[in-house]
Design an enzyme around this catalytic site. Structure first.
Site, PDB file in Angstrom:
ATOM      1  N   GLY A 157       0.845  -1.198   0.000  1.00 47.79           N
ATOM      2  CA  GLY A 157       0.000   0.000   0.000  1.00 47.79           C
ATOM      3  C   GLY A 157       0.876   1.241   0.000  1.00 47.79           C
ATOM      4  O   GLY A 157       2.022   1.209  -0.454  1.00 47.79           O
ATOM      5  N   ARG A 158       0.320   2.314   0.554  1.00 45.63           N
ATOM      6  CA  ARG A 158       1.049   3.597   0.515  1.00 45.63           C
ATOM      7  C   ARG A 158       2.435   3.486   1.140  1.00 45.63           C
ATOM      8  O   ARG A 158       3.425   3.951   0.572  1.00 45.63           O
ATOM      9  CB  ARG A 158       0.253   4.666   1.281  1.00 45.63           C
ATOM     10  CG  ARG A 158      -0.935   5.225   0.534  1.00 45.63           C
ATOM     11  CD  ARG A 158      -1.643   6.262   1.386  1.00 45.63           C
ATOM     12  NE  ARG A 158      -2.275   5.615   2.519  1.00 45.63           N
ATOM     13  CZ  ARG A 158      -3.593   5.441   2.643  1.00 45.63           C
ATOM     14  NH1 ARG A 158      -4.399   5.873   1.715  1.00 45.63           N
ATOM     15  NH2 ARG A 158      -4.086   4.838   3.700  1.00 45.63           N
ATOM     16  N   ILE A 159       2.517   2.883   2.343  1.00 46.23           N
ATOM     17  CA  ILE A 159       3.806   2.875   3.055  1.00 46.23           C
ATOM     18  C   ILE A 159       4.770   1.891   2.382  1.00 46.23           C
ATOM     19  O   ILE A 159       5.955   2.194   2.204  1.00 46.23           O
ATOM     20  CB  ILE A 159       3.601   2.551   4.554  1.00 46.23           C
ATOM     21  CG1 ILE A 159       2.664   3.598   5.187  1.00 46.23           C
ATOM     22  CG2 ILE A 159       4.938   2.535   5.295  1.00 46.23           C
ATOM     23  CD1 ILE A 159       2.227   3.290   6.620  1.00 46.23           C
ATOM     24  N   THR A 238       7.129  -2.459  10.938  1.00 45.19           N
ATOM     25  CA  THR A 238       6.538  -1.199  11.404  1.00 45.19           C
ATOM     26  C   THR A 238       5.019  -1.266  11.228  1.00 45.19           C
ATOM     27  O   THR A 238       4.353  -0.231  11.203  1.00 45.19           O
ATOM     28  CB  THR A 238       7.074   0.019  10.608  1.00 45.19           C
ATOM     29  OG1 THR A 238       6.881  -0.223   9.214  1.00 45.19           O
ATOM     30  CG2 THR A 238       8.535   0.290  10.898  1.00 45.19           C
ATOM     31  N   SER A 239       4.468  -2.491  11.076  1.00 48.72           N
ATOM     32  CA  SER A 239       3.025  -2.596  10.810  1.00 48.72           C
ATOM     33  C   SER A 239       2.269  -2.764  12.132  1.00 48.72           C
ATOM     34  O   SER A 239       1.897  -1.760  12.767  1.00 48.72           O
ATOM     35  CB  SER A 239       2.753  -3.741   9.832  1.00 48.72           C
ATOM     36  OG  SER A 239       3.169  -4.994  10.353  1.00 48.72           O
ATOM     37  N   ARG A 240       2.075  -3.983  12.566  1.00 48.84           N
ATOM     38  CA  ARG A 240       1.490  -4.260  13.874  1.00 48.84           C
ATOM     39  C   ARG A 240       2.208  -5.476  14.442  1.00 48.84           C
ATOM     40  O   ARG A 240       2.531  -6.429  13.696  1.00 48.84           O
ATOM     41  CB  ARG A 240      -0.013  -4.554  13.762  1.00 48.84           C
ATOM     42  CG  ARG A 240      -0.891  -3.326  13.541  1.00 48.84           C
ATOM     43  CD  ARG A 240      -0.945  -2.411  14.769  1.00 48.84           C
ATOM     44  NE  ARG A 240      -1.827  -1.265  14.603  1.00 48.84           N
ATOM     45  CZ  ARG A 240      -1.460  -0.057  14.184  1.00 48.84           C
ATOM     46  NH1 ARG A 240      -0.197   0.185  13.858  1.00 48.84           N
ATOM     47  NH2 ARG A 240      -2.333   0.926  14.109  1.00 48.84           N
ATOM     48  N   GLU A 269       2.555  -5.291  23.355  1.00 49.59           N
ATOM     49  CA  GLU A 269       3.025  -3.920  23.305  1.00 49.59           C
ATOM     50  C   GLU A 269       2.436  -3.177  24.499  1.00 49.59           C
ATOM     51  O   GLU A 269       1.202  -3.192  24.640  1.00 49.59           O
ATOM     52  CB  GLU A 269       2.536  -3.294  21.999  1.00 49.59           C
ATOM     53  CG  GLU A 269       3.422  -2.183  21.519  1.00 49.59           C
ATOM     54  CD  GLU A 269       3.077  -1.776  20.084  1.00 49.59           C
ATOM     55  OE1 GLU A 269       2.413  -0.736  19.967  1.00 49.59           O
ATOM     56  OE2 GLU A 269       3.449  -2.487  19.132  1.00 49.59           O
ATOM     57  N   HIS A 288       7.136   1.899  19.066  1.00 45.20           N
ATOM     58  CA  HIS A 288       6.021   2.265  18.186  1.00 45.20           C
ATOM     59  C   HIS A 288       6.031   3.769  17.884  1.00 45.20           C
ATOM     60  O   HIS A 288       5.062   4.484  18.169  1.00 45.20           O
ATOM     61  CB  HIS A 288       4.682   1.835  18.807  1.00 45.20           C
ATOM     62  CG  HIS A 288       3.588   1.649  17.781  1.00 45.20           C
ATOM     63  ND1 HIS A 288       2.555   0.758  17.932  1.00 45.20           N
ATOM     64  CD2 HIS A 288       3.374   2.244  16.583  1.00 45.20           C
ATOM     65  CE1 HIS A 288       1.741   0.816  16.890  1.00 45.20           C
ATOM     66  NE2 HIS A 288       2.233   1.722  16.047  1.00 45.20           N
ATOM     67  N   ALA A 290       6.940   5.059  14.666  1.00 44.25           N
ATOM     68  CA  ALA A 290       7.171   5.279  13.234  1.00 44.25           C
ATOM     69  C   ALA A 290       6.558   6.582  12.724  1.00 44.25           C
ATOM     70  O   ALA A 290       7.114   7.230  11.838  1.00 44.25           O
ATOM     71  CB  ALA A 290       6.661   4.087  12.432  1.00 44.25           C
TER      72      ALA A 290
HETATM   73  C1  DGY Z   1      -0.901   4.145  12.967  1.00 42.93           C
HETATM   74  O1  DGY Z   1      -1.243   5.287  12.659  1.00 42.93           O
HETATM   75  O2  DGY Z   1      -1.608   3.164  12.734  1.00 42.93           O
HETATM   76  C2  DGY Z   1       0.429   3.964  13.620  1.00 42.93           C
HETATM   77  O3  DGY Z   1       0.661   2.705  14.082  1.00 42.93           O
HETATM   78  C3  DGY Z   1       0.665   5.003  14.694  1.00 42.93           C
HETATM   79  O4  DGY Z   1       0.888   6.178  14.015  1.00 42.93           O
END
Ligand code: DGY
Length: 330
Positions: A157-159, A238-240, A269, A288, A290
């Site tokens: 996706g975007r990221i 950096t997702s979940r 977390e 967390h 990012a």
């Molecule tokens: C989100 O926005 O989902 C990130 O995990 C925190 O900015």
């Protein structure tokens, strides 16, 4: 005229808090830690709008306690796995999120983790601070090159696409996996090749995760799939947190199944201080953060406020995650 009653579940940047305070009777949870569940449930009673964070669980119990006057839940995040969206939709409550504004900032941090684990930055810092730096060492703290290597992006996706752009600057080969293939024009622009996960993982020097958390992606990187990766590979998440099986990752990092991991998100977390991941030199963990640039958090606050204020006024949210809620109302 009575102002709408809202609850904001943590202090957010002024770009969001100021307009909310001007337009509403706002109660803001001022502590650094999230409201405990019972305090949260008490605080939302009778609210017209609620601004939640990813640390607040929005479910049937939450919606019941808020009451039938509730008009909007505005989540201060792009992810919304903390919100039971169907439960909100059933009650006709729109849910807002903050897409778009954190794409580049999140990719910056994913890139930082990738570079830092590869080049052993945190280990090097610990080495220096421990007084162990005696001389320039020809064998000291060597790691793999990033430039010219192969990056696998899971979730395009975007990221994920923002990661592909960064990889281009490093002359990397980019492979990606997602539920469906991207537009061929995007593949071409980003020089990215689609592969099924089982073909992507064995080919990559770095694997970066950018999927939403869902029943399909929970535990996606389990013991078996970690074994599909190269022993020299580095995993970035950096997702979940729950997208990776934490204990399988501990075993993989300990046993040399993969070479390293850079984690912005973990399961659980926060990670308890005695968690085995924190005993491993080849694992870098940050809390967390990012999206935590000042500018981006300001934009997220402003978007979350815009969703909240639109909702309490009965207007369509600028960025709803359940736009079908409006079809239901007409
Ligand atoms: C989100 O926005 O989902 C990130 O995990 C925190 O900015």
């Amino acid at each position: 005229m009575t102002l709408p009653k809202v609850f904001v579940s943590r202090v957010i940047p002024d770009e969001g808090l100021n307009p909310i305070r001007e337009a509403c009777r706002a109660t803001v949870w001022e502590d650094e830690l999230p409201p405990p569940r019972d305090a949260l449930l008490r605080s939302i009673e009778g609210c017209d709008g609620i601004l939640t964070l990813l640390t607040d669980r929005v479910d049937d119990e939450f919606l019941e306690r808020a009451g039938s006057q509730l008009k909007v839940v505005s989540n201060f995040a792009v992810g919304f796995d903390n919100v039971d969206v169907p439960a909100c939709t059933t009650r006709g409550i729109p849910v807002g999120n903050t897409p778009g504004v954190l794409t580049e900032t999140t990719a910056d941090l994913a890139w930082t983790l990738l570079m830092a684990v590869a080049r052993r930055v945190a280990e090097g810092d610990r080495y220096v601070r421990a007084g162990r730096w005696k001389t320039w060492g020809p064998m000291l703290l060597m790691g793999p090159d990033v430039h010219g290597s192969t990056l696998g992006i899971v979730g395009f996706g975007r990221i994920g696409q923002a990661m592909a752009k960064r990889a281009q600057g490093f002359g990397m080969r980019v492979l990606y996996h997602d539920l469906s293939r991207a537009d061929p024009a995007i593949e071409q622009e980003l020089g990215a090749t689609y592969l099924p996960l089982e073909e992507l993982l064995p080919r990559c020097d770095f694997v970066s995760l950018h999927v939403n958390l869902s029943p399909q992606t929970q535990g996606l990187l389990n013991a078996e799939r970690l074994r599909w990766m190269r022993p020299s590979a580095i995993l970035v998440n950096t997702s979940r947190g729950p997208v990776v099986d934490s204990m399988a990752l501990v075993d993989a990092l300990r046993g040399g199944v993969i070479a390293g991991a850079g984690l912005d998100v973990t399961d659980p977390e926060p990670l308890p201080a005695d968690h085995p991941l924190l005993t491993l030199d080849n694992c870098l963990v940050v809390p967390h953060i990012a999206s935590a640039s000042r500018a981006t958090r300001g934009k997220m606050a402003s978007m979350a406020a815009a969703n909240l204020l639109a909702g309490v006024r009965g207007e369509h949210l600028p960025t709803p995650v359940n736009p079908e809620v409006y079809d239901r109302a007409t």
